[in-house]
Design a protein around this motif. Structure first.
Motif, PDB file in Angstrom:
ATOM      1  N   ALA A   1       0.853  -1.183   0.000  1.00 32.43           N
ATOM      2  CA  ALA A   1       0.000   0.000   0.000  1.00 32.43           C
ATOM      3  C   ALA A   1       0.889   1.232   0.000  1.00 32.43           C
ATOM      4  O   ALA A   1       2.046   1.178   0.430  1.00 32.43           O
ATOM      5  CB  ALA A   1      -0.926   0.005   1.218  1.00 32.43           C
ATOM      6  N   VAL A   2       0.350   2.346  -0.473  1.00 34.43           N
ATOM      7  CA  VAL A   2       1.104   3.592  -0.550  1.00 34.43           C
ATOM      8  C   VAL A   2       0.372   4.677   0.234  1.00 34.43           C
ATOM      9  O   VAL A   2      -0.848   4.852   0.096  1.00 34.43           O
ATOM     10  CB  VAL A   2       1.282   4.043  -2.012  1.00 34.43           C
ATOM     11  N   LEU A   3       1.129   5.389   1.051  1.00 40.20           N
ATOM     12  CA  LEU A   3       0.643   6.543   1.814  1.00 40.20           C
ATOM     13  C   LEU A   3       1.421   7.754   1.326  1.00 40.20           C
ATOM     14  O   LEU A   3       2.656   7.734   1.341  1.00 40.20           O
ATOM     15  CB  LEU A   3       0.888   6.317   3.309  1.00 40.20           C
ATOM     16  N   THR A   4       0.744   8.792   0.869  1.00 36.54           N
ATOM     17  CA  THR A   4       1.451   9.926   0.294  1.00 36.54           C
ATOM     18  C   THR A   4       1.063  11.256   0.924  1.00 36.54           C
ATOM     19  O   THR A   4      -0.094  11.487   1.286  1.00 36.54           O
ATOM     20  CB  THR A   4       1.229  10.016  -1.231  1.00 36.54           C
ATOM     21  N   ASP A   5       2.061  12.098   1.053  1.00 37.75           N
ATOM     22  CA  ASP A   5       1.885  13.506   1.379  1.00 37.75           C
ATOM     23  C   ASP A   5       1.365  14.209   0.125  1.00 37.75           C
ATOM     24  O   ASP A   5       1.361  13.624  -0.966  1.00 37.75           O
ATOM     25  CB  ASP A   5       3.244  14.068   1.816  1.00 37.75           C
ATOM     26  N   ILE A   6       0.941  15.454   0.249  1.00 34.05           N
ATOM     27  CA  ILE A   6       0.461  16.208  -0.916  1.00 34.05           C
ATOM     28  C   ILE A   6       1.458  17.295  -1.306  1.00 34.05           C
ATOM     29  O   ILE A   6       2.114  17.227  -2.338  1.00 34.05           O
ATOM     30  CB  ILE A   6      -0.917  16.841  -0.639  1.00 34.05           C
ATOM     31  N   GLU A   7       1.560  18.335  -0.464  1.00 34.07           N
ATOM     32  CA  GLU A   7       2.348  19.519  -0.786  1.00 34.07           C
ATOM     33  C   GLU A   7       3.823  19.175  -0.971  1.00 34.07           C
ATOM     34  O   GLU A   7       4.470  18.651  -0.074  1.00 34.07           O
ATOM     35  CB  GLU A   7       2.177  20.548   0.331  1.00 34.07           C
ATOM     36  N   GLY A   8       4.349  19.437  -2.155  1.00 31.89           N
ATOM     37  CA  GLY A   8       5.743  19.151  -2.447  1.00 31.89           C
ATOM     38  C   GLY A   8       5.984  17.727  -2.878  1.00 31.89           C
ATOM     39  O   GLY A   8       7.106  17.370  -3.251  1.00 31.89           O
ATOM     40  N   THR A   9       4.955  16.893  -2.843  1.00 30.11           N
ATOM     41  CA  THR A   9       5.103  15.477  -3.170  1.00 30.11           C
ATOM     42  C   THR A   9       4.279  15.145  -4.411  1.00 30.11           C
ATOM     43  O   THR A   9       4.821  14.910  -5.481  1.00 30.11           O
ATOM     44  CB  THR A   9       4.680  14.602  -1.979  1.00 30.11           C
ATOM     45  N   THR A  10       2.966  15.124  -4.270  1.00 32.12           N
ATOM     46  CA  THR A  10       2.126  14.926  -5.465  1.00 32.12           C
ATOM     47  C   THR A  10       1.915  16.242  -6.192  1.00 32.12           C
ATOM     48  O   THR A  10       1.589  16.248  -7.383  1.00 32.12           O
ATOM     49  CB  THR A  10       0.734  14.368  -5.091  1.00 32.12           C
ATOM     50  N   SER A  11       2.095  17.338  -5.468  1.00 29.96           N
ATOM     51  CA  SER A  11       1.655  18.629  -5.977  1.00 29.96           C
ATOM     52  C   SER A  11       2.636  19.745  -5.655  1.00 29.96           C
ATOM     53  O   SER A  11       3.417  19.639  -4.707  1.00 29.96           O
ATOM     54  CB  SER A  11       0.282  18.968  -5.388  1.00 29.96           C
ATOM     55  N   SER A  12       2.560  20.811  -6.411  1.00 31.74           N
ATOM     56  CA  SER A  12       3.467  21.938  -6.250  1.00 31.74           C
ATOM     57  C   SER A  12       3.226  22.674  -4.938  1.00 31.74           C
ATOM     58  O   SER A  12       2.087  22.964  -4.573  1.00 31.74           O
ATOM     59  CB  SER A  12       3.271  22.908  -7.415  1.00 31.74           C
ATOM     60  N   ILE A  13       4.315  22.993  -4.252  1.00 36.77           N
ATOM     61  CA  ILE A  13       4.217  23.808  -3.038  1.00 36.77           C
ATOM     62  C   ILE A  13       3.652  25.183  -3.380  1.00 36.77           C
ATOM     63  O   ILE A  13       2.889  25.770  -2.610  1.00 36.77           O
ATOM     64  CB  ILE A  13       5.588  23.942  -2.365  1.00 36.77           C
ATOM     65  N   SER A  14       4.002  25.700  -4.552  1.00 38.64           N
ATOM     66  CA  SER A  14       3.586  27.049  -4.914  1.00 38.64           C
ATOM     67  C   SER A  14       2.068  27.162  -5.032  1.00 38.64           C
ATOM     68  O   SER A  14       1.492  28.205  -4.702  1.00 38.64           O
ATOM     69  CB  SER A  14       4.247  27.487  -6.225  1.00 38.64           C
ATOM     70  N   PHE A  15       1.384  26.093  -5.484  1.00 37.62           N
ATOM     71  CA  PHE A  15      -0.076  26.170  -5.579  1.00 37.62           C
ATOM     72  C   PHE A  15      -0.688  26.390  -4.199  1.00 37.62           C
ATOM     73  O   PHE A  15      -1.591  27.215  -4.020  1.00 37.62           O
ATOM     74  CB  PHE A  15      -0.664  24.902  -6.200  1.00 37.62           C
ATOM     75  N   VAL A  16      -0.180  25.656  -3.216  1.00 33.74           N
ATOM     76  CA  VAL A  16      -0.712  25.779  -1.861  1.00 33.74           C
ATOM     77  C   VAL A  16      -0.381  27.142  -1.268  1.00 33.74           C
ATOM     78  O   VAL A  16      -1.256  27.831  -0.729  1.00 33.74           O
ATOM     79  CB  VAL A  16      -0.163  24.655  -0.960  1.00 33.74           C
ATOM     80  N   LYS A  17       0.868  27.564  -1.398  1.00 37.40           N
ATOM     81  CA  LYS A  17       1.310  28.792  -0.739  1.00 37.40           C
ATOM     82  C   LYS A  17       0.909  30.054  -1.489  1.00 37.40           C
ATOM     83  O   LYS A  17       0.694  31.102  -0.866  1.00 37.40           O
ATOM     84  CB  LYS A  17       2.831  28.756  -0.533  1.00 37.40           C
ATOM     85  N   GLU A  18       0.800  29.967  -2.812  1.00 42.78           N
ATOM     86  CA  GLU A  18       0.524  31.164  -3.594  1.00 42.78           C
ATOM     87  C   GLU A  18      -0.933  31.288  -4.022  1.00 42.78           C
ATOM     88  O   GLU A  18      -1.368  32.365  -4.428  1.00 42.78           O
ATOM     89  CB  GLU A  18       1.426  31.190  -4.834  1.00 42.78           C
ATOM     90  N   VAL A  19      -1.677  30.186  -3.934  1.00 41.66           N
ATOM     91  CA  VAL A  19      -3.096  30.227  -4.323  1.00 41.66           C
ATOM     92  C   VAL A  19      -4.004  29.947  -3.123  1.00 41.66           C
ATOM     93  O   VAL A  19      -4.809  30.793  -2.728  1.00 41.66           O
ATOM     94  CB  VAL A  19      -3.398  29.229  -5.463  1.00 41.66           C
ATOM     95  N   LEU A  20      -3.868  28.758  -2.534  1.00 41.95           N
ATOM     96  CA  LEU A  20      -4.805  28.366  -1.472  1.00 41.95           C
ATOM     97  C   LEU A  20      -4.662  29.208  -0.208  1.00 41.95           C
ATOM     98  O   LEU A  20      -5.667  29.675   0.347  1.00 41.95           O
ATOM     99  CB  LEU A  20      -4.619  26.883  -1.147  1.00 41.95           C
ATOM    100  N   PHE A  21      -3.437  29.382   0.295  1.00 35.42           N
ATOM    101  CA  PHE A  21      -3.263  30.133   1.538  1.00 35.42           C
ATOM    102  C   PHE A  21      -3.766  31.573   1.410  1.00 35.42           C
ATOM    103  O   PHE A  21      -4.537  32.041   2.261  1.00 35.42           O
ATOM    104  CB  PHE A  21      -1.807  30.108   1.985  1.00 35.42           C
ATOM    105  N   PRO A  22      -3.356  32.323   0.367  1.00 35.00           N
ATOM    106  CA  PRO A  22      -3.875  33.693   0.242  1.00 35.00           C
ATOM    107  C   PRO A  22      -5.393  33.739   0.068  1.00 35.00           C
ATOM    108  O   PRO A  22      -6.049  34.653   0.580  1.00 35.00           O
ATOM    109  CB  PRO A  22      -3.155  34.226  -1.009  1.00 35.00           C
TER     110      PRO A  22
END
Length: 236
Positions: free
Chosen positions: A11-32
């Motif tokens: 089985a696979v357990l995965t993080d999201i930010e920086g792993t499956t997905s760009s850190i910039s999307f979270v920090k530059e889009v979602l957080f603001p």
């Protein structure tokens, strides 16, 4: 090769930010997005039980007794400060998830997922490998994220989601709890993350680990294998 190096992984357990997905999307889009709307969201929904519960948790976290009352606008300012600090606080993550839901439903953005991650996740799913997510974002936020990606709805690929209500991401006990919840031995689970401290905790719990270095600056991170894309993950 022992279990923590990948043998027996099912089985696979995965993080999201920086792993499956760009850190910039979270920090530059979602957080603001959440920061700009926090006070208005609380003003509109503060009387709802699910929101009120999180606001009370913020008051408790800052040491203000409920009977002394902290105005909702002040709570919103505390939450915005936590966003600026990137604090992994459960009530903040819960409220962010509620705000992001509005954004996803209104079509204000789509979540970023790397093409190589999408392809490998789909391949694992097709091969019958159970996939799980463990992120500091709330389970609600995780589901929303993968339901509204640039590659479409990816939620059918996943068998379960875990957040900080399970425990801190750098605590081995959290990974023991996840293994128990999935009814698997820790050595049967491969954990993917871009944070060494999280991988150390997962490995201490007995999981196999792999460091996903999207910056392509590392060639080794003993004892964790290093890959730059999901294509290079050796197992399962």
């Amino acid at each position: 090769m022992n279990e923590a190096d990948g043998r027996g992984v099912a089985a696979v357990l995965t993080d999201i930010e920086g792993t499956t997905s760009s850190i910039s999307f979270v920090k530059e889009v979602l957080f603001p997005y959440a920061r700009e709307r926090m006070e208005d969201f609380i003003a509109r929904h503060g009387a709802e039980e699910s929101v009120r519960r999180q606001l009370d948790a913020v008051r408790e976290a800052v040491g203000v007794p409920l009977e002394d009352h902290l105005e909702d606008a002040e709570v919103a300012r505390v939450l915005c400060g936590w966003i600026d600090e990137d604090r992994k606080a459960t009530p903040l993550k819960a409220l962010q998830g509620m705000i992001w839901q509005e954004g996803y439903e209104q079509g204000d953005y789509r979540a970023h997922v790397y093409d190589d991650a999408v392809a490998r996740l789909r391949r694992w799913h097709a091969d019958g490998v159970p996939l799980f997510v463990y992120s500091s974002g709330s389970v609600q936020a995780q589901r929303l994220f993968f339901a509204h990606t640039t590659a479409g709805d990816l939620t059918p690929l996943f068998s379960g989601y875990f957040d900080t209500t399970t425990g801190p991401k750098q605590a081995p006990e959290s990974y023991h709890a996840i293994a128990n919840a999935t009814a698997r031995a820790p050595g049967q689970i491969l954990f993917l993350s871009d944070v060494v401290g999280e991988l150390d905790a997962a490995r201490a719990a007995g999981m196999a680990t792999c460091l996903v270095d999207r910056t392509a600056t590392l060639t080794a991170s003993d004892p964790h294998p290093v890959v730059h894309t999901f294509d290079a993950i050796p197992c399962p």
